[in-house]
Design a protein around this motif. Structure first.
Motif, PDB file in Angstrom:
ATOM      1  N   THR A   1      39.235  47.418  36.835  1.00  0.00           N
ATOM      2  CA  THR A   1      39.325  45.737  37.386  1.00  0.00           C
ATOM      3  C   THR A   1      38.257  45.147  37.487  1.00  0.00           C
ATOM      4  N   ASN A   2      37.048  45.758  37.780  1.00  0.00           N
ATOM      5  CA  ASN A   2      35.705  44.831  37.604  1.00  0.00           C
ATOM      6  C   ASN A   2      35.329  44.750  36.346  1.00  0.00           C
TER       7      ASN A   2
ATOM      8  N   ARG B   1      44.589  36.788  40.645  1.00  0.00           N
ATOM      9  CA  ARG B   1      45.143  37.262  39.355  1.00  0.00           C
ATOM     10  C   ARG B   1      45.199  38.803  39.759  1.00  0.00           C
ATOM     11  N   ALA B   2      43.783  39.513  40.063  1.00  0.00           N
ATOM     12  CA  ALA B   2      43.665  40.851  40.253  1.00  0.00           C
ATOM     13  C   ALA B   2      44.682  41.319  41.244  1.00  0.00           C
ATOM     14  N   ALA B   3      44.609  40.537  42.467  1.00  0.00           N
ATOM     15  CA  ALA B   3      45.358  41.206  43.774  1.00  0.00           C
ATOM     16  C   ALA B   3      47.153  41.421  43.373  1.00  0.00           C
ATOM     17  N   VAL B   4      47.581  39.987  42.564  1.00  0.00           N
ATOM     18  CA  VAL B   4      48.748  40.056  42.436  1.00  0.00           C
ATOM     19  C   VAL B   4      49.254  41.202  41.205  1.00  0.00           C
ATOM     20  N   ILE B   5      48.401  41.352  40.289  1.00  0.00           N
ATOM     21  CA  ILE B   5      48.601  42.416  39.276  1.00  0.00           C
ATOM     22  C   ILE B   5      48.843  43.756  39.650  1.00  0.00           C
ATOM     23  N   LEU B   6      47.686  43.850  40.701  1.00  0.00           N
ATOM     24  CA  LEU B   6      47.495  45.359  41.260  1.00  0.00           C
ATOM     25  C   LEU B   6      48.851  45.818  42.157  1.00  0.00           C
ATOM     26  N   LYS B   7      49.214  44.586  42.824  1.00  0.00           N
ATOM     27  CA  LYS B   7      50.275  44.748  43.845  1.00  0.00           C
ATOM     28  C   LYS B   7      51.587  44.789  43.295  1.00  0.00           C
ATOM     29  N   TYR B   8      51.934  43.901  42.476  1.00  0.00           N
ATOM     30  CA  TYR B   8      53.408  43.710  41.774  1.00  0.00           C
ATOM     31  C   TYR B   8      53.555  44.291  40.455  1.00  0.00           C
ATOM     32  N   LEU B   9      52.569  44.452  39.527  1.00  0.00           N
ATOM     33  CA  LEU B   9      52.700  45.108  38.467  1.00  0.00           C
ATOM     34  C   LEU B   9      52.299  46.895  38.539  1.00  0.00           C
TER      35      LEU B   9
ATOM     36  N   LEU C   1      39.254  46.516  45.110  1.00  0.00           N
ATOM     37  CA  LEU C   1      38.380  45.205  44.959  1.00  0.00           C
ATOM     38  C   LEU C   1      37.607  44.753  45.871  1.00  0.00           C
ATOM     39  N   GLU C   2      37.062  46.171  46.787  1.00  0.00           N
ATOM     40  CA  GLU C   2      36.130  46.066  47.964  1.00  0.00           C
ATOM     41  C   GLU C   2      36.173  44.895  48.702  1.00  0.00           C
ATOM     42  N   VAL C   3      37.436  44.490  49.152  1.00  0.00           N
ATOM     43  CA  VAL C   3      37.464  43.459  50.157  1.00  0.00           C
ATOM     44  C   VAL C   3      38.249  43.922  51.218  1.00  0.00           C
TER      45      VAL C   3
ATOM     46  N   VAL D   1      41.491  44.268  54.012  1.00  0.00           N
ATOM     47  CA  VAL D   1      42.928  44.180  53.521  1.00  0.00           C
ATOM     48  C   VAL D   1      43.397  42.787  54.105  1.00  0.00           C
ATOM     49  N   SER D   2      42.787  41.923  54.954  1.00  0.00           N
ATOM     50  CA  SER D   2      43.285  40.639  55.410  1.00  0.00           C
ATOM     51  C   SER D   2      43.033  39.741  54.211  1.00  0.00           C
ATOM     52  N   THR D   3      41.984  40.105  53.436  1.00  0.00           N
ATOM     53  CA  THR D   3      41.527  39.421  52.272  1.00  0.00           C
ATOM     54  C   THR D   3      42.403  39.592  51.066  1.00  0.00           C
ATOM     55  N   VAL D   4      42.925  40.752  50.913  1.00  0.00           N
ATOM     56  CA  VAL D   4      43.953  41.111  49.928  1.00  0.00           C
ATOM     57  C   VAL D   4      45.242  40.297  50.137  1.00  0.00           C
ATOM     58  N   LYS D   5      45.784  40.423  51.549  1.00  0.00           N
ATOM     59  CA  LYS D   5      46.974  39.843  51.790  1.00  0.00           C
ATOM     60  C   LYS D   5      47.018  38.233  51.512  1.00  0.00           C
ATOM     61  N   THR D   6      45.857  37.521  51.978  1.00  0.00           N
ATOM     62  CA  THR D   6      45.683  36.294  51.570  1.00  0.00           C
ATOM     63  C   THR D   6      45.595  36.002  50.168  1.00  0.00           C
ATOM     64  N   ARG D   7      44.759  36.883  49.257  1.00  0.00           N
ATOM     65  CA  ARG D   7      44.914  36.540  47.848  1.00  0.00           C
ATOM     66  C   ARG D   7      46.140  36.688  47.105  1.00  0.00           C
ATOM     67  N   ILE D   8      46.913  37.807  47.735  1.00  0.00           N
ATOM     68  CA  ILE D   8      48.486  37.895  47.328  1.00  0.00           C
ATOM     69  C   ILE D   8      49.312  36.738  47.564  1.00  0.00           C
ATOM     70  N   HIS D   9      49.066  36.295  48.888  1.00  0.00           N
ATOM     71  CA  HIS D   9      49.861  35.185  49.151  1.00  0.00           C
ATOM     72  C   HIS D   9      49.422  33.873  48.364  1.00  0.00           C
ATOM     73  N   ARG D  10      48.279  33.583  48.433  1.00  0.00           N
ATOM     74  CA  ARG D  10      47.729  32.433  47.796  1.00  0.00           C
ATOM     75  C   ARG D  10      48.385  32.627  46.314  1.00  0.00           C
ATOM     76  N   GLY D  11      48.039  33.910  45.516  1.00  0.00           N
ATOM     77  CA  GLY D  11      48.538  34.134  44.285  1.00  0.00           C
ATOM     78  C   GLY D  11      49.993  33.813  44.114  1.00  0.00           C
ATOM     79  N   ARG D  12      50.735  34.192  45.024  1.00  0.00           N
ATOM     80  CA  ARG D  12      52.166  33.941  45.021  1.00  0.00           C
ATOM     81  C   ARG D  12      52.493  32.551  44.849  1.00  0.00           C
ATOM     82  N   GLU D  13      51.898  31.748  45.824  1.00  0.00           N
ATOM     83  CA  GLU D  13      52.212  30.382  46.240  1.00  0.00           C
ATOM     84  C   GLU D  13      51.845  29.762  44.756  1.00  0.00           C
TER      85      GLU D  13
END
Length: 188
Positions: free
Chosen positions: A78-79, A142-150, A162-164, A166-178
């Motif tokens: 990912t990096n 993009r990284a969070a969405v791909i890792l979660k859904y694909l 991603l070395e962040v 979990v709350s940041t991951v949730k935020t990134r996935i939510h914002r990525g989805r939106e």
């Protein structure tokens, strides 16, 4: 699976090249898929997978067995993808002309499997629009969405990769989805 994987990693850390080859076999398709989804280019995805394995091999002594090997190798890949994206912003598209292929683009290589030409065109356009929407996401979303859904990874695994937090991951996935929803709204 984790126990078997840990044994293979320990053997590889002791210099067993066949053990590392087993790890490559276990993860080569997954890393290629990750690279392809993030970069949209099969050659670059292959390069990323190879580079990830080279780095993993060179740094095998630094691997922390308290964490899953899959998390570690995904983090490396990912990096590498994020670095590649930052160095050169999308200059390749799946629908770009490809030398030596009549019809010219990567989509023309996909089989229709019985679909009518109209259905094929709609499917290809939809796929292109979805990939374009994913490509348009900021790197971290993009990284969070791909890792979660694909790749169907858990929030904790994504957090480790991603070395962040979990709350940041949730935020990134939510914002990525939106962002995807907003970008794909004209299709709906």
């Amino acid at each position: 699976m984790e126990l078997i994987e840990q044994r293979i990693v320990k053997r590889a850390q002791k210099g067993d090249r066949l053990a590392f080859a087993e790890l490559v076999e276990l993860y080569k398709d997954k890393l290629f898929n990750l690279g392809y989804r993030m970069l949209g280019n099969p050659q670059e995805a292959e390069d990323i997978a190879q580079e990830a394995f080279l780095r993993a091999y060179a740094n095998l002594n630094k691997y922390n067995a308290d964490h899953k090997f899959s998390t570690w190798i995904y983090r490396i890949a990912t990096n590498l993808c994020i670095d590649r994206i930052r160095k050169k912003k999308a200059d390749f598209s799946l629908d770009a002309e490809v030398d030596g292929i009549e019809g010219g683009d990567m989509y023309s290589r996909l089989s229709a499997q019985g679909d009518t030409p109209e259905q094929e065109v709609v499917r290809l356009e939809t796929r292109r629009e979805v990939q374009d929407a994913i490509d348009g996401l900021p790197d971290n979303y993009r990284a969070a969405v791909i890792l979660k859904y694909l790749h169907d990874l858990s929030l904790i695994e994504i957090s480790e990769i991603l070395e962040v937090p979990v709350s940041t991951v949730k935020t990134r996935i939510h914002r990525g989805r939106e962002a995807l929803r907003a970008g794909l709204r004209p299709m709906l």
